[in-house]
Design a protein around this motif. Structure first.
Motif, PDB file in Angstrom:
ATOM      1  N   VAL A  82       0.726  -1.236   0.122  1.00  0.00           N
ATOM      2  CA  VAL A  82      -0.058   0.079   0.077  1.00  0.00           C
ATOM      3  C   VAL A  82       0.760   1.306  -0.038  1.00  0.00           C
ATOM      4  O   VAL A  82       0.594   2.324  -0.942  1.00  0.00           O
ATOM      5  N   THR A  83       1.788   1.309   0.652  1.00  0.00           N
ATOM      6  CA  THR A  83       2.726   2.566   1.025  1.00  0.00           C
ATOM      7  C   THR A  83       3.763   2.701  -0.246  1.00  0.00           C
ATOM      8  O   THR A  83       4.073   3.868  -0.635  1.00  0.00           O
ATOM      9  N   ASP A  84       4.204   1.331  -0.640  1.00  0.00           N
ATOM     10  CA  ASP A  84       5.331   1.648  -1.804  1.00  0.00           C
ATOM     11  C   ASP A  84       4.925   1.320  -3.255  1.00  0.00           C
ATOM     12  O   ASP A  84       5.134   1.972  -3.964  1.00  0.00           O
ATOM     13  N   VAL A  85       4.122   0.331  -3.454  1.00  0.00           N
ATOM     14  CA  VAL A  85       3.622  -0.015  -4.803  1.00  0.00           C
ATOM     15  C   VAL A  85       2.195   0.597  -5.278  1.00  0.00           C
ATOM     16  O   VAL A  85       2.090   1.162  -6.312  1.00  0.00           O
ATOM     17  N   TRP A  86       1.424   0.816  -4.327  1.00  0.00           N
ATOM     18  CA  TRP A  86      -0.140   1.494  -4.870  1.00  0.00           C
ATOM     19  C   TRP A  86       0.413   2.953  -5.551  1.00  0.00           C
ATOM     20  O   TRP A  86      -0.407   3.080  -6.563  1.00  0.00           O
ATOM     21  N   PRO A  87       1.074   3.829  -5.002  1.00  0.00           N
ATOM     22  CA  PRO A  87       1.178   4.906  -5.796  1.00  0.00           C
ATOM     23  C   PRO A  87       1.692   4.804  -7.277  1.00  0.00           C
ATOM     24  O   PRO A  87       1.272   5.635  -7.981  1.00  0.00           O
ATOM     25  N   LEU A  88       2.630   3.947  -7.220  1.00  0.00           N
ATOM     26  CA  LEU A  88       3.235   3.696  -8.647  1.00  0.00           C
ATOM     27  C   LEU A  88       2.175   2.988  -9.467  1.00  0.00           C
ATOM     28  O   LEU A  88       1.967   3.657 -10.686  1.00  0.00           O
ATOM     29  N   LEU A  89       1.297   2.168  -8.967  1.00  0.00           N
ATOM     30  CA  LEU A  89       0.245   1.747  -9.872  1.00  0.00           C
ATOM     31  C   LEU A  89      -0.709   2.742 -10.279  1.00  0.00           C
ATOM     32  O   LEU A  89      -1.178   2.923 -11.442  1.00  0.00           O
ATOM     33  N   ASN A  90      -1.031   3.554  -9.167  1.00  0.00           N
ATOM     34  CA  ASN A  90      -1.746   4.758  -9.560  1.00  0.00           C
ATOM     35  C   ASN A  90      -1.430   5.437 -10.715  1.00  0.00           C
ATOM     36  O   ASN A  90      -2.154   5.960 -11.530  1.00  0.00           O
ATOM     37  N   ALA A  91      -0.109   5.722 -10.610  1.00  0.00           N
ATOM     38  CA  ALA A  91       0.299   6.973 -11.599  1.00  0.00           C
ATOM     39  C   ALA A  91       0.520   6.041 -12.783  1.00  0.00           C
ATOM     40  O   ALA A  91       0.316   6.923 -14.040  1.00  0.00           O
ATOM     41  N   VAL A  92       0.697   4.785 -13.111  1.00  0.00           N
ATOM     42  CA  VAL A  92       0.877   4.060 -14.301  1.00  0.00           C
ATOM     43  C   VAL A  92      -0.387   3.811 -15.009  1.00  0.00           C
ATOM     44  O   VAL A  92      -0.791   4.174 -16.181  1.00  0.00           O
ATOM     45  N   LEU A  93      -1.262   3.259 -14.251  1.00  0.00           N
ATOM     46  CA  LEU A  93      -2.741   2.853 -14.728  1.00  0.00           C
ATOM     47  C   LEU A  93      -3.845   3.791 -14.613  1.00  0.00           C
ATOM     48  O   LEU A  93      -4.730   3.440 -15.381  1.00  0.00           O
ATOM     49  N   SER A  94      -3.694   4.702 -13.893  1.00  0.00           N
ATOM     50  CA  SER A  94      -4.954   5.773 -13.951  1.00  0.00           C
ATOM     51  C   SER A  94      -4.424   7.105 -14.267  1.00  0.00           C
ATOM     52  O   SER A  94      -5.217   7.729 -15.282  1.00  0.00           O
ATOM     53  N   VAL A  95      -3.368   7.761 -13.640  1.00  0.00           N
ATOM     54  CA  VAL A  95      -2.989   9.037 -13.690  1.00  0.00           C
ATOM     55  C   VAL A  95      -2.559   9.275 -15.149  1.00  0.00           C
ATOM     56  O   VAL A  95      -2.872  10.262 -16.075  1.00  0.00           O
ATOM     57  N   PHE A  96      -1.520   8.341 -15.731  1.00  0.00           N
ATOM     58  CA  PHE A  96      -0.928   8.614 -16.947  1.00  0.00           C
ATOM     59  C   PHE A  96      -1.954   8.626 -18.270  1.00  0.00           C
ATOM     60  O   PHE A  96      -1.914   9.354 -18.833  1.00  0.00           O
ATOM     61  N   PRO A  97      -2.788   7.607 -18.209  1.00  0.00           N
ATOM     62  CA  PRO A  97      -3.981   7.615 -19.192  1.00  0.00           C
ATOM     63  C   PRO A  97      -4.682   8.742 -19.346  1.00  0.00           C
ATOM     64  O   PRO A  97      -5.139   9.217 -20.284  1.00  0.00           O
ATOM     65  N   ILE A  98      -5.319   9.225 -18.067  1.00  0.00           N
ATOM     66  CA  ILE A  98      -6.121  10.338 -17.939  1.00  0.00           C
ATOM     67  C   ILE A  98      -5.408  11.685 -18.681  1.00  0.00           C
ATOM     68  O   ILE A  98      -5.769  12.561 -19.153  1.00  0.00           O
ATOM     69  N   LEU A  99      -4.143  12.059 -18.185  1.00  0.00           N
ATOM     70  CA  LEU A  99      -3.264  12.881 -18.663  1.00  0.00           C
ATOM     71  C   LEU A  99      -3.156  12.846 -20.048  1.00  0.00           C
ATOM     72  O   LEU A  99      -3.091  13.784 -20.714  1.00  0.00           O
ATOM     73  N   LEU A 100      -2.535  11.737 -20.642  1.00  0.00           N
ATOM     74  CA  LEU A 100      -2.590  11.627 -22.100  1.00  0.00           C
ATOM     75  C   LEU A 100      -3.763  11.757 -23.042  1.00  0.00           C
ATOM     76  O   LEU A 100      -3.706  12.458 -23.803  1.00  0.00           O
ATOM     77  N   ILE A 101      -5.018  11.326 -22.235  1.00  0.00           N
ATOM     78  CA  ILE A 101      -6.364  11.732 -23.126  1.00  0.00           C
ATOM     79  C   ILE A 101      -6.629  12.992 -22.900  1.00  0.00           C
ATOM     80  O   ILE A 101      -7.055  13.779 -23.943  1.00  0.00           O
ATOM     81  N   THR A 102      -6.326  13.848 -21.957  1.00  0.00           N
ATOM     82  CA  THR A 102      -6.567  15.120 -21.762  1.00  0.00           C
ATOM     83  C   THR A 102      -5.873  15.837 -22.580  1.00  0.00           C
ATOM     84  O   THR A 102      -6.165  16.856 -23.251  1.00  0.00           O
ATOM     85  N   LEU A 103      -4.357  15.624 -22.753  1.00  0.00           N
ATOM     86  CA  LEU A 103      -3.469  16.426 -23.558  1.00  0.00           C
ATOM     87  C   LEU A 103      -3.863  16.217 -25.258  1.00  0.00           C
ATOM     88  O   LEU A 103      -3.975  17.223 -25.801  1.00  0.00           O
TER      89      LEU A 103
END
Length: 369
Positions: free
Chosen positions: A334-355
């Motif tokens: 939760v502390t080490d892996v979850w933020p990285l998963l969030n960045a790759v699997l949800s944040v990056f796609p939404i930023l790409l689509i927005t751009l």
């Protein structure tokens, strides 16, 4: 779960507040304080700013594609196959979110109130209740979660106030005892949980009914700010009450409730706040399961979008039993892996689509047609 169901802007903001505050208010204070020390509240404020950026992205996409969910507008912007490449990992991410929330609820019960109860009993009851709620539809969820959210905040506020005789202001200083690095570590943690999870509400925005005086943007940002204030208050109060031990004792609000003693009348109220906090985690698990089922139904183009609710809940239940060997392994992920998963699997796609959407809109304005 009919797409003809609609909710008001206020109801969606309530769901959003429940999701952002739900399991975070019980889980964030202890590990965050352990990482960032007295600067934990600074980490939260910085992460809240990132959450506002992501919220702005999904609201922008909602204005551009008002009747489309995440799966819909990703297909429109990226094309069929690339949207599948992004959509399938996003659904796996939602499955992990649902499972980890349930595991966390089971861990809370095992550590506090139901120490002799097997974890699988707790997991199964939470997932069964969440499944029945999802099948009832988003309108029922919005009405029910409003009441649960108010009760959670009501009991949380009273715990914070009643525990005030135990507060010691000197525990808050110094703010940066070990410099800025621990604060950045805390920022990484709170970015992944809960602020990067804002993205999943891109799938719920189309359910908001069209109103003459649309205040969706204002309500959503207000909900995010209130969530940030609530989490920051929980962190600060845990430091005030427990000092150096704030980063060591899990479930800070529950521990603070144990300190409350007003004469011989108000004592041992931790069970009340415990049930309120569990209600928050249940609301978050239900919303995650709802979006997971909605996205998978759209990906498979199913006519009955309630068909997969119970199978998905069963898969989540089975994963909850075998995914982690012990509580320490779960806490590490939760502390080490979850933020990285969030960045790759949800944040990056939404930023790409927005751009891509933003660039297309610029070229569309310049086009003579």
């Amino acid at each position: 779960m009919n797409r003809q169901e609609t909710i008001s802007s206020w109801q969606l903001a309530t769901l959003f507040l429940a999701f952002m505050t739900g399991s975070a208010i019980i889980n964030i204070p202890a590990p965050l304080t352990g990482m960032a020390k007295n600067g934990a509240w600074v980490s939260l404020l910085l992460a809240n700013g990132i959450g506002m950026l992501l919220l702005g992205c999904i609201l922008y996409l909602h204005r551009r594609y008002p009747d489309m969910t995440f799966m819909d507008f990703s297909r429109k912007v990226l094309g069929k196959w690339l949207s599948v490449v992004i959509g399938v990992p996003f659904l796996i991410y939602l499955m992990l979110m649902t499972t980890w929330i349930v595991i966390d609820i089971g861990g809370f019960f095992k550590s506090t109130m139901l120490k002799e109860t097997p974890s699988y009993m707790i997991h199964s009851l939470i997932l069964l209740t969440a499944s029945l709620t999802v099948r009832s539809g988003i309108e029922v969820m919005a009405r029910m979660f409003t009441l649960l959210l108010y009760s959670m905040f009501f009991f949380g506020i009273w715990v914070v106030l009643l525990a005030s005789p135990n507060y010691r202001v000197e525990y808050l200083l110094p703010v940066f005892p070990d410099g800025i690095k621990p604060v950045l570590h805390g920022l990484y943690y709170t970015f992944g949980f809960p602020y990067a999870e804002v993205v999943i509400f891109a799938s719920l925005l189309p359910f908001v009914r069209k109103e003459k005086n649309d205040r969706l943007t204002a309500y959503m940002f207000a909900a995010l700010i209130i969530s940030g204030i609530a989490l920051s208050t929980a962190v600060v109060c845990s430091i005030l009450a427990m000092g150096p031990l704030a980063g060591e004792l899990k479930y800070s609000l529950f521990q603070i409730a144990r300190l409350i003693s007003v004469g011989d009348i108000v004592e041992r109220i931790e069970s009340v706040i415990g049930m309120s906090l569990i209600a928050g985690s249940y609301m978050k698990a239900t919303i995650a399961l709802y979006v997971l089922n909605l996205g998978l139904s759209q990906l498979l183009k199913l006519k009955d979008d309630r068909l997969l609710v119970f199978p998905l809940a069963l898969i989540s239940f089975l994963h909850s039993l075998i995914m982690f060997k012990n509580e320490a392994e779960f806490a590490e992920k939760v502390t080490d892996v979850w933020p990285l998963l969030n960045a790759v699997l949800s944040v990056f796609p939404i930023l790409l689509i927005t751009l891509i959407t933003f660039i297309k809109s610029i070229f569309a304005k310049k086009s003579p047609n």
